[in-house]
Design a protein around this motif. Structure first.
Motif, PDB file in Angstrom:
ATOM      1  N   LYS A   1       0.860  -1.183   0.000  1.00 23.69           N
ATOM      2  CA  LYS A   1       0.000   0.000   0.000  1.00 23.69           C
ATOM      3  C   LYS A   1       0.891   1.226   0.000  1.00 23.69           C
ATOM      4  O   LYS A   1       1.583   1.505   0.988  1.00 23.69           O
ATOM      5  CB  LYS A   1      -0.894  -0.015   1.241  1.00 23.69           C
ATOM      6  N   ASN A   2       0.904   1.930  -1.099  1.00 19.81           N
ATOM      7  CA  ASN A   2       1.739   3.118  -1.224  1.00 19.81           C
ATOM      8  C   ASN A   2       1.088   4.279  -0.473  1.00 19.81           C
ATOM      9  O   ASN A   2      -0.027   4.686  -0.788  1.00 19.81           O
ATOM     10  CB  ASN A   2       1.908   3.478  -2.706  1.00 19.81           C
ATOM     11  N   ILE A   3       1.782   4.811   0.519  1.00 18.73           N
ATOM     12  CA  ILE A   3       1.206   5.894   1.329  1.00 18.73           C
ATOM     13  C   ILE A   3       1.169   7.214   0.574  1.00 18.73           C
ATOM     14  O   ILE A   3       0.473   8.136   0.966  1.00 18.73           O
ATOM     15  CB  ILE A   3       1.957   6.072   2.673  1.00 18.73           C
ATOM     16  N   ASN A   4       1.916   7.314  -0.528  1.00 18.30           N
ATOM     17  CA  ASN A   4       1.950   8.549  -1.312  1.00 18.30           C
ATOM     18  C   ASN A   4       1.026   8.490  -2.528  1.00 18.30           C
ATOM     19  O   ASN A   4       1.067   9.381  -3.369  1.00 18.30           O
ATOM     20  CB  ASN A   4       3.383   8.836  -1.773  1.00 18.30           C
ATOM     21  N   HIS A   5       0.185   7.455  -2.612  1.00 16.03           N
ATOM     22  CA  HIS A   5      -0.709   7.287  -3.760  1.00 16.03           C
ATOM     23  C   HIS A   5      -1.754   8.397  -3.798  1.00 16.03           C
ATOM     24  O   HIS A   5      -2.338   8.742  -2.776  1.00 16.03           O
ATOM     25  CB  HIS A   5      -1.406   5.928  -3.668  1.00 16.03           C
TER      26      HIS A   5
END
Length: 149
Positions: free
Chosen positions: A67-71
């Protein structure tokens, strides 16, 4: 005064069980904690997810994915939609307010990306957070302008 009218003196009774006040209270000795073990000791706090020494669920289940936190999640709006907004409302400049009025975006923090599906005929100045290369080329081909917010 009768036996059925007797009440203890004000302040002499307690609403909760008074634990650890000697053997005469019936709640002395181990003070309802049982014998030995972590729960019998002072300072015991149960860890979140603790299952009595059994391997906890969050450690048993395999982990998968990323899960990319910067998405950033964009609301996609096609050129065909921009063309219909421009024709119906007779606009030369389309921004977030026009997209919100048309019902394409609802939240205040929604990000808009213009995609190149469909065709545009009117000269329109479009404001959005991102543009696909095909959308940008199509808008500039008819003499329009793209502005990244």
């Amino acid at each position: 005064m009768k036996l059925n009218n007797l009440k203890p003196a004000a302040g002499s009774t307690h609403s909760r069980r008074r634990i650890g006040r000697g053997p005469g209270s019936g709640l002395g000795g181990t003070s309802t904690r049982g014998h030995k073990g972590a729960k019998a000791r002072s300072g015991y706090k149960k860890k979140i997810g603790f299952e009595g020494g059994q391997m906890p669920l969050q450690r048993r289940v395999p982990k998968a994915g990323f899960k990319n936190i910067n998405h950033k999640e964009y609301v996609a709006i096609n050129l065909s939609s921009i063309q219909t907004i421009a024709e119906t409302q007779n606009l030369a400049k389309i921004g977030l307010a026009e997209f919100r009025a048309a019902g394409f975006i609802t939240g205040k923090k929604d990000l808009v990306k213009v995609l190149g599906n469909g065709e545009i005929k009117n000269k329109v100045e479009v404001e959005a957070h991102a543009f696909s290369k095909t959308a940008e080329d199509a808008i500039k081909a008819v003499g329009g302008n793209t502005t990244i917010i």
